[in-house]
Design an enzyme around this catalytic site. Structure first.
Site, short mmCIF file in Angstrom:
data_model
loop_
_atom_site.label_atom_id
_atom_site.label_comp_id
_atom_site.label_asym_id
_atom_site.label_seq_id
_atom_site.Cartn_x
_atom_site.Cartn_y
_atom_site.Cartn_z
N CYS B 52 0.78 -1.36 0.01
CA CYS B 52 -0.06 -0.02 -0.02
C CYS B 52 0.69 1.32 0.00
O CYS B 52 0.38 2.24 -0.30
CB CYS B 52 -1.13 0.00 1.21
SG CYS B 52 -0.41 -0.93 2.68
N ASN B 53 2.16 1.25 0.44
CA ASN B 53 3.16 2.22 0.43
C ASN B 53 4.03 2.50 -0.58
O ASN B 53 4.53 3.42 -0.63
CB ASN B 53 3.66 2.40 1.69
CG ASN B 53 3.00 2.78 2.91
OD1 ASN B 53 2.14 3.48 2.76
ND2 ASN B 53 3.24 2.39 4.11
N ARG B 54 4.00 1.64 -1.52
CA ARG B 54 4.97 1.48 -2.82
C ARG B 54 4.61 0.50 -3.64
O ARG B 54 4.19 -0.61 -3.42
CB ARG B 54 6.30 1.44 -2.04
CG ARG B 54 6.48 0.02 -1.53
CD ARG B 54 7.83 -0.22 -0.95
NE ARG B 54 8.33 0.47 0.18
CZ ARG B 54 8.91 1.53 0.40
NH1 ARG B 54 9.40 2.05 -0.82
NH2 ARG B 54 8.87 2.42 1.15
N SER B 112 9.93 3.25 5.30
CA SER B 112 8.69 3.19 5.53
C SER B 112 8.02 4.39 6.09
O SER B 112 8.61 5.25 6.36
CB SER B 112 8.81 1.89 6.54
OG SER B 112 9.10 0.88 6.01
N GLN B 119 6.49 -5.25 8.89
CA GLN B 119 5.80 -5.82 7.78
C GLN B 119 6.77 -5.87 6.39
O GLN B 119 6.78 -6.99 5.76
CB GLN B 119 4.54 -5.29 7.37
CG GLN B 119 3.64 -5.87 8.47
CD GLN B 119 3.51 -4.99 9.62
OE1 GLN B 119 4.33 -3.91 9.75
NE2 GLN B 119 2.44 -4.96 10.45
N GLY B 194 -15.62 5.91 22.51
CA GLY B 194 -15.01 6.78 21.88
C GLY B 194 -14.12 5.74 20.78
O GLY B 194 -13.90 4.75 21.16
#
Lengths: 272, 428
Positions: B52-54, B112, B119, B194
């Site tokens: 998802c980040n790269r 990251s 991960q 909450g």
């Protein structure tokens, strides 16, 4: 008396102490498995030292102060090793290893001359009495160790200052439980030590209880630990329990080291 | 010809999430995508990494610049299927040592979003083995990825980069672990419905907590939340009565007033025989009396305390990250040396080939020209002499090159380059 093995043991304990310090303070994980093994090596050498003496003379060498010190640390290290392999409590070694080093160092620094066993101590009571008494004391020494760690860890939690040091500590719950376990083991052993001592005294001195300083001091310590155990059973725990354990041990070890010099006793193993 | 390592892609810093998503590769199509990648002429080896980040493509190619262009085209096509615009602004490309460094940094979790998160290494391993199975990994990428895995391991063991919690909720769990040995025999009470409280309760559950009570002023919301996190709802009026069985108390309400005061906790502790209690106050206002922390066996952390610990840990992580960068640089250097040492073998072969060729041509020329009519014996003697001259002349340079190859230093590269120029060995 040959102290080669004792010196080797002291050397190993010193090494283990350094290695534990590296583990706790400098976060070197590599030594975490190594340090208890070094302690075990020291213990082996220590056992050899005591064994050689036993086979040479036929009685355990505990009748002089320095010998008692060495025997005491031997029992304590044995207790630590058992605890370590049962609970994986590496960090306790950071207290026990330096302590064992100092005690064994003192054991040969105070002289190495051998003296014949005083005739009144030639008895089967000697190994029985000394072993249970020191086992009890060793349990208290371990309780002292976990209490110190508890106090340190608790303080950091309360003050909300986290240090890397704490990563090495087990949870407060574990420390408190161990403190209790050591007390539960230590107290009956201490009781047995006093009972066996009294019976021996009855045979050799003619009376179970003769208000000898050693008897009085053990009696006080017994009352203290008994009260502590009772307190624990009724809800005393955490910081207060740790503080009392620490205090009790300091008094007992203090008396062990200097008491007999102030209050001369007929009890063997005195520092003279 | 020497292969070069390159990496082309986009990550959380270079591209927004929509763009990353548009280019992302689905696991089910990875094999296909790898085949497409390999179909490009300039690319000899390739690994696709898509999280998802790269989204990144690591490749080994003889012709770096054209391979980079091809990968860009490949990513463009991947994005075009989902009708996104130009990727150019978001795509970066590194070659040689820079590419190696990038791969190492990704593996070591230095690139990251949350530095040190664990991960990424697992994901990298998965994508590498997928590429290996698809047959798109050769000697160069094999070595590169295995080095990357061991760099990651080195960083993990030699620095404290991943050793500290950096989110409020993981800090809370971390602290709880210092008080309690285990959670499966503990009871958690959550006051208020909450979002953050629910998150923390889940976090505790994933660490073993089983017994969970939920209370809220609006009982329906307590029931709702309890249903979603497997807790039991209790009436708001009743919660003080249940406090004595709670080991961890999380307050996350919008209430303006103090809900639990220290006096009450003192009495409860007595009733509990001083079994420790951990209070976590993460509501907008303080809901727990700050004096609670002064009681023996009671610990109180509010949101600011937790945040302070988290910030401290984050600071510590970035300090550790600096150490990690040094390790990465060191390893990049080692790897680059290895790459260069690879160049020496083909150079030696090419050099020998070149000399042999010259020898053969000149022999032929002489034997058909001025030396025509030599006997077989004389011919053989002449051939032997030529070979001997070549061998003697090459002996020095070749043994020097071999020595350099073992040393893996910069000097070796220099000699290789010089020999290539002097004897025109390029393209052989």
């Amino acid at each position: 008396m040959d102290v080669t093995f004792l010196k080797i043991a002291a050397l190993f304990y010193l090494l283990a102490g350094v290695s534990f310090a590296l583990y706790v303070f400098f976060q070197r994980d590599v030594v975490s498995k190594l340090s208890p093994l070094i302690v075990a090596c020291g213990f082996a050498a220590h056992t050899a030292a005591l064994g050689v003496h036993f086979f040479q003379t036929g009685y355990p060498n505990v009748t002089q102060f320095r010998e008692a010190l060495s025997f005491y640390s031997w029992v304590m290290v044995a207790g630590y090793l058992v605890v370590h392999f049962k609970y994986r409590l590496s960090v306790l070694g950071a207290i026990i290893a330096p302590l064992a080093f100092l005690m064994t160092l003192a054991a040969f620094a105070f002289g190495t001359g051998s003296e014949a066993l005083p005739p009144e101590l030639k008895s089967y009571w000697l190994p029985v009495h000394v072993t249970v008494a020191f086992l009890g004391n060793a349990a208290f020494a371990l309780a002292f160790g976990v209490s110190l760690i508890y106090l340190l860890s608790e303080r950091q939690l309360k003050h909300k200052k986290m240090t890397l040091l704490m990563k090495r500590f087990p949870s407060l719950e574990t420390l408190d439980r161990l403190n209790y376990i050591f007390l539960v083991w230590g107290f009956p052993l201490m009781t047995l030590g006093i009972v066996s001592g009294s019976m021996w005294a009855a045979i050799h001195w003619g009376s179970y209880w003769s208000w000898d300083p050693r008897q009085i001091s053990s009696g006080i310590a017994w009352l203290f630990y008994g009260a502590l155990l009772h307190g624990r059973a009724t809800g005393l725990r955490g910081r207060k329990a740790a503080l009392l354990t620490t205090f009790g041990f300091c008094v007992v070890i203090g008396y062990f080291l200097w008491g007999e010099a102030i209050f001369p006793s007929r009890h063997g193993g005195r520092f003279d | 010809m020497q292969k070069e390592i390159l990496i082309v892609g986009l990550n959380h810093r270079s591209a927004p999430i929509e763009v990353r998503e548009s280019v992302a590769f689905e696991a089910s199509h990875l094999r296909e995508a790898l085949a497409q990648l390999r179909a490009y002429p300039a690319i000899q080896e390739g690994v696709i990494l898509s999280t998802c980040n790269r989204v990144e493509v690591v490749a080994a190619a003889a012709d770096g610049p054209s391979a980079a262009a091809e990968i860009k085209k490949f990513l463009d096509e991947q994005g075009a299927r989902r009708n996104t615009g130009q990727l150019d602004d978001h795509v970066y490309a590194y070659q040689g040592a820079d590419a190696v460094r990038h791969v190492f940094r990704v593996a070591a979790s230095l690139d990251s979003m949350v530095v040190g998160e664990p991960q990424i290494l697992g994901q990298l391993k998965d994508y590498y083995s997928a590429a290996q199975e698809a047959g798109s990994v050769g000697a160069i990428l094999h070595r590169l990825f295995h080095r990357a895995f061991s760099v990651a391991k080195r960083v993990r063991t030699e620095t404290g980069i991943a050793s500290r919690a950096v989110s409020v909720s993981s800090v809370a769990v971390d602290l709880a672990r210092r008080i309690f040995d285990r959670f499966d025999d503990k009871t958690v009470m959550l006051i208020g419905a909450g979002k953050m409280g629910g998150l923390m309760a889940r976090h505790l559950q994933s660490n073993g907590a089983r017994s969970l009570m939920v209370t809220n002023r609006t009982f329906e919301r307590a029931v709702e939340l309890a249903g979603s996190i497997h807790g039991s709802p209790i009436l708001f009026e009743d919660f003080p009565r249940y406090l004595k069985i709670a080991d961890l108390v999380i307050g996350c309400t919008g209430a303006q007033e103090v809900l639990i005061d220290a006096g009450a906790v003192g009495a409860i502790l007595k009733e509990r025989k001083h079994k420790p209690m951990f209070f976590i106050d993460i509501g907008d206002r303080r809901n727990f009396d700050s004096q609670i922390n002064k009681l023996d066996n009671a610990y109180l952390y509010n949101i600011d305390d937790l945040q302070a610990v988290a910030n401290e840990n984050l600071q510590e992580r970035s300090n550790e990250a600096e150490k990690a960068e040094t390790i990465v640089l060191e390893e990049v250097e080692n790897f680059t040396r290895w790459i260069h040492s690879l160049e020496q073998v083909p150079t030696i072969a090419a050099l020998r080939q070149r000399f042999d060729e010259i020898g053969r041509k000149e022999m032929e020329k002489s034997l058909t020209g001025g030396l025509k009519g030599l006997s077989d014996e004389q011919r053989e003697a002449l051939e032997n002499m030529t070979t001997a001259i070549i061998n003697k002349m090459l002996h020095g340079p070749i043994s020097q090159l071999k020595k350099n190859a073992q040393q893996e230093d910069d000097e070796g590269t220099l000699y290789v380059a010089a020999l290539k120029r002097l004897f025109d060995l390029e393209g052989k």
